[in-house]
Design a protein around this motif. Structure first.
Motif, PDB file in Angstrom:
ATOM      1  N   ASP A  63      17.811  38.591   5.924  1.00  0.00           N
ATOM      2  CA  ASP A  63      16.618  38.242   5.163  1.00  0.00           C
ATOM      3  C   ASP A  63      16.381  36.732   5.178  1.00  0.00           C
ATOM      4  O   ASP A  63      15.251  36.259   5.325  1.00  0.00           O
ATOM      5  CB  ASP A  63      16.773  38.753   3.724  1.00  0.00           C
ATOM      6  CG  ASP A  63      15.507  38.543   2.929  1.00  0.00           C
ATOM      7  OD1 ASP A  63      14.500  39.196   3.259  1.00  0.00           O
ATOM      8  OD2 ASP A  63      15.523  37.726   1.993  1.00  0.00           O
ATOM      9  N   GLY A 108       7.485  38.957   1.718  1.00  0.00           N
ATOM     10  CA  GLY A 108       8.192  37.934   0.958  1.00  0.00           C
ATOM     11  C   GLY A 108       8.743  36.836   1.846  1.00  0.00           C
ATOM     12  O   GLY A 108       8.793  35.670   1.445  1.00  0.00           O
ATOM     13  N   ASN A 109       9.163  37.184   3.045  1.00  0.00           N
ATOM     14  CA  ASN A 109       9.770  36.197   3.934  1.00  0.00           C
ATOM     15  C   ASN A 109       8.733  35.297   4.585  1.00  0.00           C
ATOM     16  O   ASN A 109       9.019  34.148   4.887  1.00  0.00           O
ATOM     17  CB  ASN A 109      10.543  36.903   5.047  1.00  0.00           C
ATOM     18  CG  ASN A 109      11.576  37.834   4.487  1.00  0.00           C
ATOM     19  OD1 ASN A 109      11.229  38.766   3.780  1.00  0.00           O
ATOM     20  ND2 ASN A 109      12.830  37.577   4.759  1.00  0.00           N
ATOM     21  N   SER A 142      12.801  38.128  -2.423  1.00  0.00           N
ATOM     22  CA  SER A 142      13.032  38.308  -0.992  1.00  0.00           C
ATOM     23  C   SER A 142      14.165  39.286  -0.719  1.00  0.00           C
ATOM     24  O   SER A 142      14.116  40.054   0.234  1.00  0.00           O
ATOM     25  CB  SER A 142      13.315  36.959  -0.337  1.00  0.00           C
ATOM     26  OG  SER A 142      13.164  37.067   1.055  1.00  0.00           O
ATOM     27  N   PHE A 149       7.381  33.301   0.977  1.00  0.00           N
ATOM     28  CA  PHE A 149       8.308  32.188   1.169  1.00  0.00           C
ATOM     29  C   PHE A 149       7.558  30.902   1.528  1.00  0.00           C
ATOM     30  O   PHE A 149       7.784  29.857   0.952  1.00  0.00           O
ATOM     31  CB  PHE A 149       9.338  32.500   2.257  1.00  0.00           C
ATOM     32  CG  PHE A 149      10.179  31.306   2.613  1.00  0.00           C
ATOM     33  CD1 PHE A 149      11.224  30.923   1.790  1.00  0.00           C
ATOM     34  CD2 PHE A 149       9.902  30.549   3.750  1.00  0.00           C
ATOM     35  CE1 PHE A 149      11.991  29.795   2.089  1.00  0.00           C
ATOM     36  CE2 PHE A 149      10.664  29.421   4.051  1.00  0.00           C
ATOM     37  CZ  PHE A 149      11.702  29.048   3.221  1.00  0.00           C
ATOM     38  N   ALA A 179      13.225  34.257   6.632  1.00  0.00           N
ATOM     39  CA  ALA A 179      12.508  33.259   5.830  1.00  0.00           C
ATOM     40  C   ALA A 179      12.521  31.893   6.514  1.00  0.00           C
ATOM     41  O   ALA A 179      11.485  31.242   6.659  1.00  0.00           O
ATOM     42  CB  ALA A 179      13.121  33.172   4.434  1.00  0.00           C
TER      43      ALA A 179
END
Ligand code: PHE
Ligand code: NA
Length: 447
Positions: free
Chosen positions: A259, A26-27, A227, A31, A263
């Protein structure tokens, strides 16, 4: 309460597992492509605002519910609100976790395939069709991506089988720091590229005109939830393995900041390279799978960096996928009394089957677009991240804000003696629900 229920060995164990869950594809993968598709800088501001105003406070709410109830996502609502319909939101979480892991595992499989290609030396030099072409050929084929998806699911199942404590801590202790160090080094290199300024401007200089598009808000909110692993019950389940004497507020702020760091730093790696190598920022999910190899092909020891990077990325994905599988597994172990083994294997197989759709949607089934122009994977992602997660988070906020008394809420979150407690309470009770609802109504075209 079940006295044989598992628990973390220490607060550090919880922190590592929760950070491991949050930091993942997700990062880096999600992202960067979502930021790229939504215009960069203005999106980044909405994303950061979503994390700070909605995400971190709700993360605390979610962990608090789990720790108070000491049960899975359905069981927590059932325990705290017997005979009330709140638990229905728990099923949304179980279902959302299956849906997310279905496609997450496919993308993690891509990462494994890249790791393999670096290990074998094949990606040390640019393939004939370029990295973009190689990615295209690979993901649109049938057998290979499914094989990697399968391997990744077997790995995830194997770890969840051995229980929450053992499997993940080691991977998180070594490879999360490794990923951070690699990203920082790569960011420094990216900043030295010719297009660097343009990339930084894209990422950090808001083009406010994109804010007139309602889909940007929901994309930012969905990315924040995704995220932070927020809204499916991952953090509730992990919180349920945590003893009452561990303090939650600092832990959740730490998870959120960590987190966000991953990102932003990956944005600083990717976007300068995007412009330097003449790639379109809105290329979609392929973005990192083209830009990173392009970077690696230009730096000294790039092949070695490629090996290390995709290994770390894969392991970061494993600690996230483990947390996702834990949601249905914990639910099934309690509700139908399956063994951990049985629950992990059966759920894992169902997820593998779901992922087949996501994978084939990149090739053989690409003509099938369930939502608008979105292929199967993007549709699964859209439903889960932009709808299920925010609804799941909304229910958690309403549960803590309106079902709990003020005193219960503050005690559950360890904020009874803190000045920030009243701020947090107002956010969870009023502000976050209103923001989520406004973004939904806006996206639906009602506002
Ligand atoms: N947060 C994980 C990531 O960024 C993905 C995830 C989403 C994990 C939802 C658990 C629950 O990669
Ligand atoms: Na994340």
């Amino acid at each position: 309460m079940n006295s044989t229920r598992e628990s973390w060995a220490s607060k550090l164990g919880f922190m590592l597992a929760a950070m491991g869950s949050a930091v993942g594809l997700g990062n880096i993968w999600r992202f960067s492509y979502v930021a790229g598709e939504n215009g960069g800088g203005a999106f980044l501001i909405l994303y950061l605002a979503s994390i700070l105003i909605v995400g971190i406070p709700l993360l605390l709410a979610e962990v608090s519910i789990g720790r108070k109830a000491k049960s899975d996502v359905v069981g927590s609502y059932r325990t705290l609100a017997p005979k009330k319909p709140w638990y229905l939101a728990g099923f949304l979480g179980v279902f959302g976790a299956l849906l997310i892991l279905g496609f997450y595992s496919v993308v993690a499989g891509w990462s494994m395939y890249y790791f393999w290609n670096y290990l074998s030396g094949y990606f040390f030099t640019v393939p004939e069709q370029g990295y973009g072409g190689a990615f295209e050929t690979f993901t649109s084929s049938t057998a290979q991506p499914l094989m990697w998806h399968g391997i990744f699911m077997v790995l995830t199942i194997a770890i969840v089988l051995t229980g929450v404590k053992k499997g993940i801590e080691l991977a998180n202790k070594i490879f999360m720091p490794a990923l951070a160090v690699l990203l920082i080094i790569l960011a420094i290199f990216s900043l030295s590229l010719d297009g660097a300024m343009e990339g930084l401007r894209f990422l950090f200089q808001p083009d406010w005109s994109v804010l007139s598009n309602p889909s940007v808000y929901i994309a930012a909110l969905g990315q924040a939830f995704f995220s932070l692993s927020l809204g499916v019950g991952v953090m509730m389940t992990y919180g349920s393995y945590l003893g009452d004497h561990h303090k939650l507020p600092g832990a959740t702020v730490g998870i959120g900041l960590m987190d966000t760091f991953f990102a932003v730093i990956s944005g600083i790696v990717i976007f300068p390279a995007v412009f330097a190598f003449g790639i379109e920022p809105d290329s979609g999910p392929v973005l990192v799978f083209i830009t990173l190899p392009d970077i690696f092909s230009q730096i000294p020891f790039g092949g070695m960096v490629g090996i290390l990077f995709f290994l770390s990325l894969t392991l970061a994905a494993v600690s996230s996928s483990v947390s996702l599988l834990e949601v249905p597994v914990a639910y099934l172990m309690r509700s139908v009394k399956w063994s951990r083994r049985q629950a992990s294997i059966i759920t894992g197989i169902i997820i593998f089957l779901l992922g087949i759709g996501a994978s084939l949607g990149m090739g053989a089934w690409s003509g099938f677009t369930p939502i608008g122009q979105l292929n199967i994977m993007d549709s699964m992602d859209y439903i889960a991240s932009n709808i299920f997660l925010p609804i799941g988070g909304l229910v958690m906020a309403l549960f803590v804000g309106w079902y709990f008394s003020r005193r219960e809420a503050l005690t559950a979150a360890d904020l009874q003696h803190q000045v920030v407690g009243s701020w947090w309470y107002v956010i969870v009770k009023y502000l976050a629900p209103v923001i989520i609802l406004l973004i939904f109504l806006n996206a639906l075209g009602i506002l």
